[in-house]
Design a protein around this motif. Structure first.
Motif, PDB file in Angstrom:
ATOM      1  N   LYS A 105      44.365  25.510  -2.028  1.00 20.01           N
ATOM      2  CA  LYS A 105      45.482  26.041  -2.816  1.00 20.01           C
ATOM      3  C   LYS A 105      44.928  26.906  -3.935  1.00 20.01           C
ATOM      4  CE  LYS A 105      49.164  22.590  -2.671  1.00 20.01           C
ATOM      5  NZ  LYS A 105      49.869  21.566  -3.472  1.00 20.01           N
ATOM      6  N   ILE A 106      45.543  28.071  -4.107  1.00 25.58           N
ATOM      7  CA  ILE A 106      45.098  28.984  -5.161  1.00 25.58           C
ATOM      8  C   ILE A 106      46.242  29.175  -6.144  1.00 25.58           C
ATOM      9  CG2 ILE A 106      44.366  31.365  -5.643  1.00 25.58           C
ATOM     10  CD1 ILE A 106      43.105  31.398  -2.839  1.00 25.58           C
ATOM     11  N   VAL A 107      45.982  28.880  -7.395  1.00 25.30           N
ATOM     12  CA  VAL A 107      47.017  29.054  -8.410  1.00 25.30           C
ATOM     13  C   VAL A 107      46.492  30.014  -9.473  1.00 25.30           C
ATOM     14  CG1 VAL A 107      48.419  27.881 -10.156  1.00 25.30           C
ATOM     15  CG2 VAL A 107      47.874  26.719  -8.024  1.00 25.30           C
ATOM     16  N   ARG A 108      47.274  31.046  -9.733  1.00 21.74           N
ATOM     17  CA  ARG A 108      46.906  31.997 -10.787  1.00 21.74           C
ATOM     18  C   ARG A 108      47.912  31.881 -11.912  1.00 21.74           C
ATOM     19  NH1 ARG A 108      43.373  36.021  -9.086  1.00 21.74           N
ATOM     20  NH2 ARG A 108      42.974  36.002  -6.846  1.00 21.74           N
ATOM     21  N   GLY A 109      47.410  31.900 -13.111  1.00 18.05           N
ATOM     22  CA  GLY A 109      48.329  31.831 -14.247  1.00 18.05           C
ATOM     23  C   GLY A 109      47.646  32.412 -15.467  1.00 18.05           C
ATOM     24  N   THR A 110      48.194  32.081 -16.615  1.00 17.29           N
ATOM     25  CA  THR A 110      47.587  32.495 -17.877  1.00 17.29           C
ATOM     26  C   THR A 110      47.161  31.224 -18.610  1.00 17.29           C
ATOM     27  OG1 THR A 110      49.681  32.338 -19.042  1.00 17.29           O
ATOM     28  CG2 THR A 110      49.143  34.480 -18.051  1.00 17.29           C
ATOM     29  N   LEU A 111      46.409  31.420 -19.652  1.00 18.61           N
ATOM     30  CA  LEU A 111      45.985  30.262 -20.445  1.00 18.61           C
ATOM     31  C   LEU A 111      47.214  29.461 -20.883  1.00 18.61           C
ATOM     32  CD1 LEU A 111      43.575  28.874 -21.606  1.00 18.61           C
ATOM     33  CD2 LEU A 111      43.569  30.510 -23.500  1.00 18.61           C
ATOM     34  N   LYS A 112      48.301  30.176 -21.152  1.00 17.45           N
ATOM     35  CA  LYS A 112      49.515  29.513 -21.634  1.00 17.45           C
ATOM     36  C   LYS A 112      50.208  28.703 -20.527  1.00 17.45           C
ATOM     37  CE  LYS A 112      53.729  31.327 -23.377  1.00 17.45           C
ATOM     38  NZ  LYS A 112      54.239  32.590 -23.938  1.00 17.45           N
ATOM     39  N   ASP A 113      50.307  29.284 -19.328  1.00 19.99           N
ATOM     40  CA  ASP A 113      51.173  28.611 -18.337  1.00 19.99           C
ATOM     41  C   ASP A 113      50.433  27.918 -17.178  1.00 19.99           C
ATOM     42  OD1 ASP A 113      50.456  30.602 -16.524  1.00 19.99           O
ATOM     43  OD2 ASP A 113      52.326  31.707 -16.703  1.00 19.99           O
ATOM     44  N   ILE A 114      49.104  27.946 -17.187  1.00 18.76           N
ATOM     45  CA  ILE A 114      48.384  27.432 -16.017  1.00 18.76           C
ATOM     46  C   ILE A 114      48.625  25.926 -15.800  1.00 18.76           C
ATOM     47  CG2 ILE A 114      46.151  26.998 -17.210  1.00 18.76           C
ATOM     48  CD1 ILE A 114      46.547  28.418 -13.653  1.00 18.76           C
ATOM     49  N   ARG A 115      48.795  25.210 -16.899  1.00 20.10           N
ATOM     50  CA  ARG A 115      48.967  23.764 -16.781  1.00 20.10           C
ATOM     51  C   ARG A 115      50.282  23.437 -16.067  1.00 20.10           C
ATOM     52  NH1 ARG A 115      49.782  20.215 -21.670  1.00 20.10           N
ATOM     53  NH2 ARG A 115      49.860  18.153 -20.713  1.00 20.10           N
ATOM     54  N   GLU A 116      51.310  24.141 -16.508  1.00 17.05           N
ATOM     55  CA  GLU A 116      52.631  23.973 -15.897  1.00 17.05           C
ATOM     56  C   GLU A 116      52.592  24.344 -14.407  1.00 17.05           C
ATOM     57  OE1 GLU A 116      56.175  26.351 -17.434  1.00 17.05           O
ATOM     58  OE2 GLU A 116      55.277  25.293 -19.146  1.00 17.05           O
ATOM     59  N   LYS A 117      51.922  25.445 -14.119  1.00 14.78           N
ATOM     60  CA  LYS A 117      51.852  25.886 -12.716  1.00 14.78           C
ATOM     61  C   LYS A 117      51.097  24.877 -11.858  1.00 14.78           C
ATOM     62  CE  LYS A 117      52.510  30.821 -12.952  1.00 14.78           C
ATOM     63  NZ  LYS A 117      51.919  32.150 -12.796  1.00 14.78           N
ATOM     64  N   CYS A 118      50.046  24.300 -12.401  1.00 22.06           N
ATOM     65  CA  CYS A 118      49.291  23.296 -11.634  1.00 22.06           C
ATOM     66  C   CYS A 118      50.122  22.034 -11.451  1.00 22.06           C
ATOM     67  CB  CYS A 118      47.972  22.966 -12.326  1.00 22.06           C
ATOM     68  SG  CYS A 118      46.782  24.296 -12.154  1.00 22.06           S
ATOM     69  N   ARG A 119      50.871  21.710 -12.460  1.00 24.96           N
ATOM     70  CA  ARG A 119      51.737  20.524 -12.346  1.00 24.96           C
ATOM     71  C   ARG A 119      52.770  20.757 -11.240  1.00 24.96           C
ATOM     72  NH1 ARG A 119      54.474  19.763 -17.414  1.00 24.96           N
ATOM     73  NH2 ARG A 119      52.473  19.316 -18.376  1.00 24.96           N
ATOM     74  N   ALA A 120      53.356  21.938 -11.235  1.00 22.27           N
ATOM     75  CA  ALA A 120      54.363  22.262 -10.212  1.00 22.27           C
ATOM     76  C   ALA A 120      53.768  22.197  -8.811  1.00 22.27           C
ATOM     77  CB  ALA A 120      54.941  23.650 -10.487  1.00 22.27           C
ATOM     78  N   GLU A 121      52.490  22.551  -8.698  1.00 21.93           N
ATOM     79  CA  GLU A 121      51.820  22.526  -7.384  1.00 21.93           C
ATOM     80  C   GLU A 121      51.177  21.169  -7.097  1.00 21.93           C
ATOM     81  OE1 GLU A 121      51.523  24.801  -4.944  1.00 21.93           O
ATOM     82  OE2 GLU A 121      52.738  26.301  -5.956  1.00 21.93           O
ATOM     83  N   LYS A 122      51.363  20.229  -8.010  1.00 18.71           N
ATOM     84  CA  LYS A 122      50.796  18.875  -7.891  1.00 18.71           C
ATOM     85  C   LYS A 122      49.275  18.889  -7.711  1.00 18.71           C
ATOM     86  CE  LYS A 122      54.919  16.568  -6.129  1.00 18.71           C
ATOM     87  NZ  LYS A 122      55.845  17.723  -6.284  1.00 18.71           N
ATOM     88  N   ILE A 123      48.636  19.730  -8.490  1.00 21.67           N
ATOM     89  CA  ILE A 123      47.167  19.802  -8.422  1.00 21.67           C
ATOM     90  C   ILE A 123      46.585  18.929  -9.521  1.00 21.67           C
ATOM     91  CG2 ILE A 123      45.172  21.336  -8.729  1.00 21.67           C
ATOM     92  CD1 ILE A 123      46.802  23.510  -7.379  1.00 21.67           C
ATOM     93  N   ASN A 124      46.002  17.818  -9.116  1.00 21.84           N
ATOM     94  CA  ASN A 124      45.407  16.950 -10.142  1.00 21.84           C
ATOM     95  C   ASN A 124      44.047  16.387  -9.738  1.00 21.84           C
ATOM     96  OD1 ASN A 124      46.238  15.130  -8.262  1.00 21.84           O
ATOM     97  ND2 ASN A 124      48.108  14.592  -9.364  1.00 21.84           N
ATOM     98  N   SER A 125      43.449  16.980  -8.705  1.00 15.29           N
ATOM     99  CA  SER A 125      42.089  16.568  -8.344  1.00 15.29           C
ATOM    100  C   SER A 125      41.448  17.673  -7.510  1.00 15.29           C
ATOM    101  CB  SER A 125      42.124  15.279  -7.523  1.00 15.29           C
ATOM    102  OG  SER A 125      42.739  15.546  -6.273  1.00 15.29           O
TER     103      SER A 125
END
Ligand code: SAH
Length: 269
Positions: free
Chosen positions: A211-231
């Motif tokens: 899975k590849i997630v692109r974001g900004t320093l501001k929104d990357i955490r939210e985007k990873c949460r939405a994609e359920k990326i936690n490991s």
């Protein structure tokens, strides 16, 4: 007698082999050859794609180390090396990065078991490759820092992310996806813009699971949460991210027509 059987009383060798980031085709030719001739393989279950063990022969003893302690791991490797010529400890990415190599080889040295390391493709490189990114770009960044933030393992003095980020180079941040808020805080404190691009790659190179997630320093955490990326994810912060879309970039001198080097003479303008 099979190829992997040791002659009586002799000692085999333990090979710490980098399995690469997950795609079984990303192991080195040498790593693959050692697996093919291995009498015993111990793989790091949590991350190494079991597919890598596909290369081991049917007669090979294959074991997952995920429920083993360090003493059990080294005990097993020593025991197997006394029975087989080739024993492989298969590790994710490159064994020299966050791979507990030293604590595994010291007991082997003490037991007189020879060992060697076969490097592997690190997940830092695989993550950049998956996203079509370069980690270095002329006149933008020529340095890559491989690091992590402190979790249960503390960071040595001077290696906190804020200090490292103050150089504004490429940062490949391992083992830190659950600590994205610490990453955000450190980069902002080091003067990175909150609109700075950040790349997160989970399971880089794993067939069907990357899975590849692109974001900004501001929104990357939210985007990873939405994609359920936690490991199993790499965080890359770099001023070179997204360069393929820039209208103008500084080109590498290596291919510059006006630049001479060992293999080519410069063309006079
Ligand atoms: N020796 C390994 C790193 C082991 S530490 C290497 O060279 O890659 C484990 C960390 O590596 C994970 O927390 C994650 O940050 C990263 N990692 C390992 N495999 C990965 C993969 N396929 N994709 C993205 N990150 C990965």
């Amino acid at each position: 007698m099979t190829l992997s059987n040791n002659t009586e009383g002799a000692t085999g060798q333990v090979w710490f082999v980098g399995a690469g980031p997950g795609d079984p085709e990303l192991i080195t030719v040498k790593g693959q050859r050692l697996l093919r001739q291995a009498g015993a393989v111990l793989y790091a279950g949590s991350l190494v794609n079991e597919a890598a063990t596909l290369y081991a022969p049917a007669t090979c003893l294959v074991r997952d180390s995920k429920d083993m302690t360090l003493e059990e791991i080294t005990g097993w490797l020593i025991e197997q090396a006394r029975q087989h010529k080739t024993v492989v400890r298969l590790q994710t990415g490159d064994p020299g990065l966050y791979g507990a190599l030293v604590e595994m080889v010291q007991p082997l040295d003490a037991a007189g078991i020879p060992w060697a390391v076969v490097p592997g493709v690190s997940s830092a490189m695989a993550s950049a490759a998956a996203a079509g990114e370069t980690l270095t770009l002329p006149e933008v960044t020529q340095t890559v820092i491989l690091t992590r933030v402190a979790g249960r393992t503390p960071m040595p003095a001077g290696e906190d992310l804020e200090s490292l980020a103050s150089h504004h180079t490429t940062l490949c941040i391992f083992l830190s996806i659950t600590l994205l808020s610490d990453v955000q805080r450190a980069l902002l404190a080091a003067g990175w813009d909150e609109e700075a691009p950040i790349l997160v790659v989970q399971k880089a190179s794993w067939p069907h699971e990357e899975k590849i997630v692109r974001g900004t320093l501001k929104d990357i955490r939210e985007k990873c949460r939405a994609e359920k990326i936690n490991s199993q994810a790499m965080i890359i912060a770099s001023p070179a991210l997204g360069a393929r879309h820039w209208p103008e970039i500084r080109h590498s001198k290596l291919y510059d027509a006006g630049f001479s080097h060992r293999f080519r003479k410069a063309v006079k303008p």
